[in-house]
Scaffold this active site. Structure first.
Site, PDB file in Angstrom:
ATOM      1  CG  ASN A   8      -1.683   1.224   1.474  1.00  0.00           C
ATOM      2  OD1 ASN A   8      -1.794   2.072   0.579  1.00  0.00           O
ATOM      3  ND2 ASN A   8      -2.241   1.377   2.679  1.00  0.00           N
ATOM      4  CE  LYS A  10      -0.062   3.271   4.843  1.00  0.00           C
ATOM      5  NZ  LYS A  10       0.009   3.369   6.299  1.00  0.00           N
ATOM      6  CG  HIS A  93      -5.730   1.774   5.600  1.00  0.00           C
ATOM      7  ND1 HIS A  93      -5.278   2.743   6.458  1.00  0.00           N
ATOM      8  CD2 HIS A  93      -4.698   0.918   5.415  1.00  0.00           C
ATOM      9  CE1 HIS A  93      -4.009   2.492   6.757  1.00  0.00           C
ATOM     10  NE2 HIS A  93      -3.641   1.385   6.142  1.00  0.00           N
ATOM     11  CD  GLU A  95      -2.828   5.482   6.943  1.00  0.00           C
ATOM     12  OE1 GLU A  95      -2.885   5.553   5.705  1.00  0.00           O
ATOM     13  OE2 GLU A  95      -1.853   4.981   7.549  1.00  0.00           O
ATOM     14  CD  GLU A 165      -3.217  -2.747   7.634  1.00  0.00           C
ATOM     15  OE1 GLU A 165      -2.094  -2.876   7.167  1.00  0.00           O
ATOM     16  OE2 GLU A 165      -3.950  -1.783   7.374  1.00  0.00           O
ATOM     17  N   GLY A 171       2.790   1.967  11.068  1.00  0.00           N
ATOM     18  CA  GLY A 171       3.764   3.050  10.953  1.00  0.00           C
ATOM     19  C   GLY A 171       4.524   3.356  12.232  1.00  0.00           C
ATOM     20  CB  SER A 211       5.576  -1.988  12.041  1.00  0.00           C
ATOM     21  OG  SER A 211       5.168  -0.697  12.436  1.00  0.00           O
ATOM     22  N   GLY A 232       2.919  -1.215   4.314  1.00  0.00           N
ATOM     23  CA  GLY A 232       2.823   0.213   4.024  1.00  0.00           C
ATOM     24  C   GLY A 232       4.201   0.790   3.752  1.00  0.00           C
ATOM     25  N   GLY A 233       4.768   1.424   4.766  1.00  0.00           N
ATOM     26  CA  GLY A 233       6.047   2.136   4.628  1.00  0.00           C
ATOM     27  C   GLY A 233       7.135   1.353   3.910  1.00  0.00           C
TER      28      GLY A 233
HETATM   29  P1  PGA Z   1       2.980   0.252   7.759  1.00  0.00           P
HETATM   30  O1  PGA Z   1       1.497   0.468   7.219  1.00  0.00           O
HETATM   31  O2  PGA Z   1       3.504  -1.004   7.092  1.00  0.00           O
HETATM   32  O3  PGA Z   1       3.720   1.475   7.349  1.00  0.00           O
HETATM   33  O4  PGA Z   1       2.886   0.079   9.233  1.00  0.00           O
HETATM   34  C1  PGA Z   1       0.630  -0.612   7.010  1.00  0.00           C
HETATM   35  C2  PGA Z   1      -0.674  -0.125   6.463  1.00  0.00           C
HETATM   36  O5  PGA Z   1      -1.081   1.005   6.784  1.00  0.00           O
HETATM   37  O6  PGA Z   1      -1.325  -0.832   5.691  1.00  0.00           O
END
Ligand code: PGA
Length: 247
Positions: A8, A10, A93, A95, A165, A171, A211, A232-233
């Site tokens: 992802n 983002k 998600h 967010e 998640e 993050g 993470s 994500g990151g």
């Molecule tokens: P992250 O994000 O891997 O940066 O923790 C995961 C996500 O938001 O799907």
């Protein structure tokens, strides 16, 4: 066993950066046995699809409208996503839930809209730090699962993947342990068994996200009952994400 590894992006990477990324990424994952999907921003979907034609990489969108068409300025519908070759869509998600105030009924509508166009859904669920610390996580996750899937038929579940998640892990670098993930996997399966059937509960695919990086990917991907990872990151660097895709 084949794992699903989803990245992802983002709100990161413009068109040129996406091109550079894909050019670096594709050769590195050419022999991966896993199912890989990349979720870039809307503006890069069509371009990414063209770049992926000769590969097995699948394409995902990060969001969609709950509505089919009409006067909804700024929205993108399921059929529009389908028309540019999108395979998966992320829905719910944390967010989106937190920053864009998406509630379970809206998430449920989005899921139905996505399924009606033949898109596969990644429904994200997970508890806050408060809910975890105060032992309210079971209730929170059950509600997101049940309300998210409300009104769906059992045969539609084959097009649904649940991504667990924990919000406190997204993050942050704070990681759950295997036991904590296994417990939530169990909670999700039990809830789906109750709503549908034992088989439905057993067969639903569940990803872990929060993470994940190339150092810990293997440990999470092989937790009992986990079918893959939502990254994500660490998906933003082609090299790092390729390492995860090659576990
Ligand atoms: P992250 O994000 O891997 O940066 O923790 C995961 C996500 O938001 O799907």
């Amino acid at each position: 066993m084949k794992k699903l590894i989803f990245g992802n992006f983002k709100m990161n990477m413009d068109l040129k950066q996406t091109e550079e990324y894909i050019d670096l990424f594709l050769p590195k994952v050419a022999s991966s046995k896993n199912e890989i999907a990349v979720f870039p921003a809307f503006t890069n979907l069509m371009f990414a699809k063209q770049k992926f034609t000769a590969s097995k990489i699948l394409l995902g969108a990060q969001n969609l409208s709950a509505e089919a068409s009409g006067a909804y300025t700024g929205e993108v519908s399921a059929s529009m996503l389908k028309s540019v070759g999108v395979n998966y869509v992320l829905i719910g998600h944390s967010e989106r839930r937190k920053l864009f105030l998406e509630k379970n009924d809206c998430i449920n509508k989005k899921i139905k809209s996505a399924l009606s166009q033949g898109l596969k859904v990644v429904l994200c669920v997970g508890e806050t730090k408060y809910e975890r610390q105060n032992k309210k996580y079971k209730m929170a996750i059950e509600k997101e699962v049940v309300d998210g899937l409300k009104g769906l038929y059992e045969n539609e579940l084959k097009n649904i993947i649940i991504a667990y998640e924990p919000i406190w892990s997204i993050g942050t670098g704070v990681l759950p342990n295997g036991k904590q993930i296994e417990e939530v996997v169990q909670i999700i399966r039990e809830e789906i068994s109750k709503e549908y059937s034992i088989n439905a509960g057993k067969n639903i695919k569940i990803l872990y996200g929060g993470s994940v990086n190339s150092q810990n990917a293997r440990q999470f991907a092989y937790v009992d009952g986990i079918s893959g990872l939502l990254v994500g990151g660490a998906s933003l660097k082609a090299d790092e994400f390729a390492k995860i895709c090659n576990i």
